[in-house]
Design a protein around this motif. Structure first.
Motif, PDB file in Angstrom:
ATOM      1  N   SER A  18       0.968  -1.258  -0.012  1.00 32.35           N
ATOM      2  CA  SER A  18      -0.007   0.157   0.018  1.00 32.35           C
ATOM      3  C   SER A  18       0.784   1.329   0.049  1.00 32.35           C
ATOM      4  O   SER A  18       0.322   2.305  -0.222  1.00 32.35           O
ATOM      5  N   ALA A  19       2.360   1.048   0.051  1.00 29.31           N
ATOM      6  CA  ALA A  19       2.869   2.248  -0.010  1.00 29.31           C
ATOM      7  C   ALA A  19       4.374   1.896  -0.835  1.00 29.31           C
ATOM      8  O   ALA A  19       4.451   0.794  -1.397  1.00 29.31           O
ATOM      9  N   ASP A  20       5.112   3.085  -1.116  1.00 29.59           N
ATOM     10  CA  ASP A  20       6.288   2.844  -1.917  1.00 29.59           C
ATOM     11  C   ASP A  20       7.255   1.853  -1.241  1.00 29.59           C
ATOM     12  O   ASP A  20       7.463   1.788  -0.354  1.00 29.59           O
ATOM     13  N   VAL A  21       7.714   0.988  -2.227  1.00 31.13           N
ATOM     14  CA  VAL A  21       8.815   0.074  -1.795  1.00 31.13           C
ATOM     15  C   VAL A  21       9.921   0.189  -2.873  1.00 31.13           C
ATOM     16  O   VAL A  21       9.735   0.256  -4.049  1.00 31.13           O
ATOM     17  N   TYR A  22      11.184   0.095  -2.340  1.00 34.65           N
ATOM     18  CA  TYR A  22      12.081   0.153  -3.052  1.00 34.65           C
ATOM     19  C   TYR A  22      13.021  -1.112  -2.860  1.00 34.65           C
ATOM     20  O   TYR A  22      13.462  -1.404  -1.608  1.00 34.65           O
ATOM     21  N   VAL A  23      13.533  -1.672  -3.918  1.00 34.89           N
ATOM     22  CA  VAL A  23      14.280  -2.852  -3.591  1.00 34.89           C
ATOM     23  C   VAL A  23      15.688  -2.738  -4.495  1.00 34.89           C
ATOM     24  O   VAL A  23      15.694  -2.179  -5.764  1.00 34.89           O
ATOM     25  N   MET A  24      16.852  -3.128  -3.950  1.00 35.59           N
ATOM     26  CA  MET A  24      17.920  -3.157  -4.423  1.00 35.59           C
ATOM     27  C   MET A  24      19.017  -4.124  -4.077  1.00 35.59           C
ATOM     28  O   MET A  24      18.720  -4.838  -3.271  1.00 35.59           O
ATOM     29  N   ARG A  25      19.924  -4.395  -4.797  1.00 35.12           N
ATOM     30  CA  ARG A  25      21.095  -5.177  -4.402  1.00 35.12           C
ATOM     31  C   ARG A  25      22.116  -4.428  -3.737  1.00 35.12           C
ATOM     32  O   ARG A  25      22.177  -3.186  -3.838  1.00 35.12           O
ATOM     33  N   HIS A  26      22.685  -5.359  -2.832  1.00 37.60           N
ATOM     34  CA  HIS A  26      23.767  -4.606  -2.126  1.00 37.60           C
ATOM     35  C   HIS A  26      25.019  -4.063  -2.981  1.00 37.60           C
ATOM     36  O   HIS A  26      24.776  -4.426  -4.156  1.00 37.60           O
ATOM     37  N   LEU A  27      25.588  -3.246  -2.565  1.00 27.57           N
ATOM     38  CA  LEU A  27      26.601  -2.476  -3.280  1.00 27.57           C
ATOM     39  C   LEU A  27      27.929  -3.379  -3.777  1.00 27.57           C
ATOM     40  O   LEU A  27      27.857  -4.559  -3.443  1.00 27.57           O
ATOM     41  N   ASN A  28      28.640  -2.753  -4.287  1.00 28.93           N
ATOM     42  CA  ASN A  28      29.746  -3.409  -4.854  1.00 28.93           C
ATOM     43  C   ASN A  28      30.682  -3.930  -3.861  1.00 28.93           C
ATOM     44  O   ASN A  28      31.202  -3.530  -2.675  1.00 28.93           O
ATOM     45  N   THR A  29      31.269  -5.342  -4.264  1.00 22.86           N
ATOM     46  CA  THR A  29      31.759  -6.324  -3.462  1.00 22.86           C
ATOM     47  C   THR A  29      32.692  -7.131  -4.364  1.00 22.86           C
ATOM     48  O   THR A  29      32.699  -7.081  -5.546  1.00 22.86           O
ATOM     49  N   PRO A  30      33.952  -7.586  -3.799  1.00 22.03           N
ATOM     50  CA  PRO A  30      34.688  -8.510  -4.569  1.00 22.03           C
ATOM     51  C   PRO A  30      33.898  -9.940  -5.002  1.00 22.03           C
ATOM     52  O   PRO A  30      33.250 -10.219  -4.058  1.00 22.03           O
ATOM     53  N   PRO A  31      34.148 -10.280  -6.163  1.00 24.16           N
ATOM     54  CA  PRO A  31      33.622 -11.420  -6.600  1.00 24.16           C
ATOM     55  C   PRO A  31      34.146 -12.810  -5.677  1.00 24.16           C
ATOM     56  O   PRO A  31      35.235 -12.677  -5.357  1.00 24.16           O
ATOM     57  N   GLY A  32      33.363 -13.690  -5.898  1.00 21.24           N
ATOM     58  CA  GLY A  32      33.761 -15.143  -5.278  1.00 21.24           C
ATOM     59  C   GLY A  32      33.927 -15.238  -3.594  1.00 21.24           C
ATOM     60  O   GLY A  32      34.500 -16.099  -3.320  1.00 21.24           O
ATOM     61  N   GLN A  33      33.509 -14.043  -2.891  1.00 22.88           N
ATOM     62  CA  GLN A  33      33.831 -14.382  -1.455  1.00 22.88           C
ATOM     63  C   GLN A  33      32.193 -14.484  -0.906  1.00 22.88           C
ATOM     64  O   GLN A  33      31.232 -13.839  -1.326  1.00 22.88           O
ATOM     65  N   ARG A  34      32.136 -15.239   0.274  1.00 23.69           N
ATOM     66  CA  ARG A  34      30.745 -15.538   0.576  1.00 23.69           C
ATOM     67  C   ARG A  34      30.275 -14.408   1.511  1.00 23.69           C
ATOM     68  O   ARG A  34      29.027 -14.067   1.151  1.00 23.69           O
ATOM     69  N   ASP A  35      30.817 -13.716   2.313  1.00 25.26           N
ATOM     70  CA  ASP A  35      30.364 -12.568   3.055  1.00 25.26           C
ATOM     71  C   ASP A  35      31.451 -11.412   3.138  1.00 25.26           C
ATOM     72  O   ASP A  35      31.908 -11.181   4.324  1.00 25.26           O
ATOM     73  N   PRO A  36      31.557 -10.850   2.182  1.00 20.44           N
ATOM     74  CA  PRO A  36      32.727  -9.807   1.878  1.00 20.44           C
ATOM     75  C   PRO A  36      32.359  -8.550   2.374  1.00 20.44           C
ATOM     76  O   PRO A  36      31.039  -8.250   2.505  1.00 20.44           O
ATOM     77  N   ASP A  37      33.222  -7.618   2.844  1.00 21.92           N
ATOM     78  CA  ASP A  37      32.692  -5.997   3.219  1.00 21.92           C
ATOM     79  C   ASP A  37      32.748  -5.578   1.828  1.00 21.92           C
ATOM     80  O   ASP A  37      33.203  -5.899   0.861  1.00 21.92           O
ATOM     81  N   LEU A  38      31.971  -4.451   1.704  1.00 23.63           N
ATOM     82  CA  LEU A  38      31.880  -3.276   0.387  1.00 23.63           C
ATOM     83  C   LEU A  38      33.283  -2.998   0.126  1.00 23.63           C
ATOM     84  O   LEU A  38      34.265  -2.831   1.095  1.00 23.63           O
ATOM     85  N   LEU A  39      33.587  -2.897  -1.189  1.00 25.38           N
ATOM     86  CA  LEU A  39      34.901  -2.247  -1.727  1.00 25.38           C
ATOM     87  C   LEU A  39      34.697  -0.759  -1.562  1.00 25.38           C
ATOM     88  O   LEU A  39      33.656  -0.297  -1.240  1.00 25.38           O
ATOM     89  N   PRO A  40      35.679  -0.131  -1.670  1.00 19.34           N
ATOM     90  CA  PRO A  40      35.787   1.357  -1.389  1.00 19.34           C
ATOM     91  C   PRO A  40      34.792   2.034  -2.437  1.00 19.34           C
ATOM     92  O   PRO A  40      33.991   2.913  -1.773  1.00 19.34           O
ATOM     93  N   GLU A  41      34.572   1.534  -3.604  1.00 18.36           N
ATOM     94  CA  GLU A  41      33.513   2.022  -4.476  1.00 18.36           C
ATOM     95  C   GLU A  41      32.009   1.917  -3.845  1.00 18.36           C
ATOM     96  O   GLU A  41      31.351   2.598  -3.762  1.00 18.36           O
ATOM     97  N   GLY A  42      31.836   0.674  -3.350  1.00 18.00           N
ATOM     98  CA  GLY A  42      30.684   0.282  -2.848  1.00 18.00           C
ATOM     99  C   GLY A  42      30.368   1.349  -1.413  1.00 18.00           C
ATOM    100  O   GLY A  42      29.126   1.718  -1.130  1.00 18.00           O
ATOM    101  N   ARG A  43      31.524   1.541  -0.688  1.00 14.21           N
ATOM    102  CA  ARG A  43      31.221   2.418   0.493  1.00 14.21           C
ATOM    103  C   ARG A  43      30.872   3.900   0.112  1.00 14.21           C
ATOM    104  O   ARG A  43      29.949   4.477   0.712  1.00 14.21           O
ATOM    105  N   ARG A  44      31.587   4.279  -0.885  1.00 17.23           N
ATOM    106  CA  ARG A  44      31.212   5.686  -1.683  1.00 17.23           C
ATOM    107  C   ARG A  44      29.658   5.700  -1.971  1.00 17.23           C
ATOM    108  O   ARG A  44      29.032   6.785  -1.748  1.00 17.23           O
ATOM    109  N   THR A  45      29.131   4.577  -2.617  1.00 19.29           N
ATOM    110  CA  THR A  45      27.783   4.684  -3.080  1.00 19.29           C
ATOM    111  C   THR A  45      27.127   4.453  -2.064  1.00 19.29           C
ATOM    112  O   THR A  45      25.844   4.985  -2.022  1.00 19.29           O
TER     113      THR A  45
END
Length: 154
Positions: A18-45
């Motif tokens: 009944s209200a606006d919903v926003y859906v997104m993918r998490h931001l930039n991470t290194p490939p191939g890791q199970r639970d990585p931290d965001l890359l610097p670009e992801g933190r900036r975004t």
């Protein structure tokens, strides 16, 4: 109109929030890791995401139980004074029910293989599965099911 078409239309109508919903993918991470931290670009975004919702900010934020989804929304949640709520990506129906109960704008952060299904379950037009290098898009699902693809920072 066939019975199947009518049933699908009824299902989509009950799934539409009944209200606006926003859906997104998490931001930039290194490939191939199970639970990585965001890359610097992801933190900036993520910092840019904190400025994204000036007019109608989310009143609730849902994330999966991974560092990358929590880090994606951390600056926005801090700005809004919200604590992100963890959801199980395997329980889409449960998440839709929780989103509908909020009654205000909601942000959901998922993954490349879950965003499309979440959007469809919320009554929007799914973009399908995202590519591994696709970061920074937000899908806005209006109360009438209209789906708009936005870009963080636009």
């Amino acid at each position: 109109m066939s019975l199947v078409t009518l049933l699908l239309a009824a299902l989509a109508a009950t799934a539409t929030p009944s209200a606006d919903v926003y859906v997104m993918r998490h931001l930039n991470t290194p490939p191939g890791q199970r639970d990585p931290d965001l890359l610097p670009e992801g933190r900036r975004t993520a910092e840019a995401l904190a400025r994204q919702f000036q007019g109608s900010p989310p009143v609730a934020i849902f994330v999966t139980d991974y560092r990358r989804t929590r880090q994606t929304v951390a600056p926005l949640a801090a700005r809004l004074g919200l604590t992100p709520m963890v959801y199980d990506p395997r329980d889409v129906a449960g998440l839709v029910e929780r989103v509908r109960a909020v009654g205000g704008p909601v942000l959901i952060v998922g993954h490349s293989n879950t965003v499309g299904g979440l959007i469809a379950a919320l009554g929007g037009a799914s973009p399908g599965e995202l590519g591994e290098s696709e970061f920074g898009d937000i899908w806005h699902i209006a109360a009438d099911g209209t789906t708009t693809r936005l870009r963080i920072g636009d």
